[in-house]
Design an enzyme around this catalytic site. Structure first.
Site, short mmCIF file in Angstrom:
data_model
loop_
_atom_site.label_atom_id
_atom_site.label_comp_id
_atom_site.label_asym_id
_atom_site.label_seq_id
_atom_site.Cartn_x
_atom_site.Cartn_y
_atom_site.Cartn_z
N ASN A 188 40.97 46.77 43.78
CA ASN A 188 41.75 46.88 45.02
C ASN A 188 42.76 48.00 44.85
OD1 ASN A 188 42.84 46.10 47.58
ND2 ASN A 188 44.47 44.98 46.54
N HIS A 247 46.64 48.77 46.17
CA HIS A 247 47.77 48.09 46.80
C HIS A 247 48.92 49.08 46.92
CE1 HIS A 247 50.33 44.82 48.02
NE2 HIS A 247 51.26 45.29 47.21
N SER A 305 49.06 51.22 43.52
CA SER A 305 48.43 50.77 42.28
C SER A 305 46.98 50.41 42.55
CB SER A 305 49.11 49.49 41.77
OG SER A 305 50.51 49.64 41.67
N ASP A 335 47.13 40.20 44.50
CA ASP A 335 47.74 41.47 44.05
C ASP A 335 48.30 41.35 42.63
OD1 ASP A 335 47.19 42.63 46.56
OD2 ASP A 335 49.07 41.92 47.38
C1 GRF Z 1 46.41 51.12 52.41
O1 GRF Z 1 47.78 51.40 52.31
C2 GRF Z 1 45.99 50.21 51.29
O2 GRF Z 1 46.66 50.46 50.10
C3 GRF Z 1 46.38 48.87 51.81
O3 GRF Z 1 46.11 48.91 53.19
C4 GRF Z 1 46.11 50.25 53.62
C5 GRF Z 1 44.74 50.51 54.17
O4 GRF Z 1 44.61 51.73 54.77
N1 GRF Z 1 45.75 47.83 51.08
P1 GRF Z 1 43.17 52.29 55.15
O5 GRF Z 1 42.42 51.21 55.91
O6 GRF Z 1 42.49 52.68 53.87
O7 GRF Z 1 43.45 53.47 56.04
#
Ligand code: GRF
Length: 196
Positions: free
Chosen positions: A110, A112, A139, A148
């Site tokens: 993932n 985050h 991260s 997370d």
């Molecule tokens: C990103 O900031 C990601 O880190 C978080 O949600 C957002 C998703 O953006 N988990 P996208 O859908 O990739 O534009």
């Protein structure tokens, strides 16, 4: 020539990280193919991008399932036959069941938008500003049963500027950190599977 390792990318929204991953596969920086983009929302903008890019997509609506177990079981049934090298969460906004997480242990990552262990969960940019932090970032981490909370693989940082809002800060983290970091880390994981 051997087939490229397959990625399955799970999204819920606009899919900016998905775009960065697909771009990297097409420029050769990431030697993998996105075999499937899976979304729990039929209105995720990232699906339009994937379709336009000629990538297979599938929607599994969580509302169509009585509980998380049944939703995750359907996702498992779709993903497992593809034998992905990595299952990549990219703005996927559902909590996964232990059964799903265990099925892809060591292959489930993932991104985050915080410097974990700071700010797991939502509203990370606002929380970093509220705390008066000097820097913020994103991260990439292994997914475990703790939200997370899995081991961090890599992080990238930005400086928080005077006048930043959650939106300006979030945009900077996304464009200066996330879209660079995620494809790089995926390539590293595919190259060095022993590092898991
Ligand atoms: C990103 O900031 C990601 O880190 C978080 O949600 C957002 C998703 O953006 N988990 P996208 O859908 O990739 O534009």
């Amino acid at each position: 020539m051997s087939a490229l390792p397959r990625l399955v990318v799970l999204i819920s929204g606009r899919g900016r990280n998905l775009q960065a991953i697909v771009d990297a596969t097409r420029s050769g920086r990431l030697r993998a193919e996105v075999a499937l983009v899976l979304s729990n929302r039929s209105d995720a903008a990232g699906l339009d991008y994937a379709r336009a890019a000629g990538i297979p997509t599938q929607v599994i609506r969580h509302q169509d399932h009585a509980d998380r177990a049944s939703f995750d079981a359907q996702m498992l049934a779709v993903i497992e036959p593809l034998q992905p090298a990595l299952v990549v969460l990219a703005g996927f906004m559902r909590i996964l069941t232990p059964r799903f997480i265990r099925a892809f242990q060591g292959r489930l990552v993932n991104i985050h938008p915080s410097l974990l262990p700071l700010y797991p969960g939502l509203n990370t940019h606002a929380r970093a500003l509220q705390a008066g932090d000097a820097e913020h970032g994103a991260s990439v981490h292994w997914v475990t049963e703790e939200l997370d909370g899995g081991p961090v693989i890599a992080q990238g940082r930005v400086r928080i500027e005077a006048g930043d809002t959650p939106e300006t800060l979030g945009q900077r983290v996304l464009e200066q950190v996330e879209v660079r970091l995620y494809p790089e880390v995926l390539q590293q994981l595919l190259t060095e599977p022993a590092a898991r």
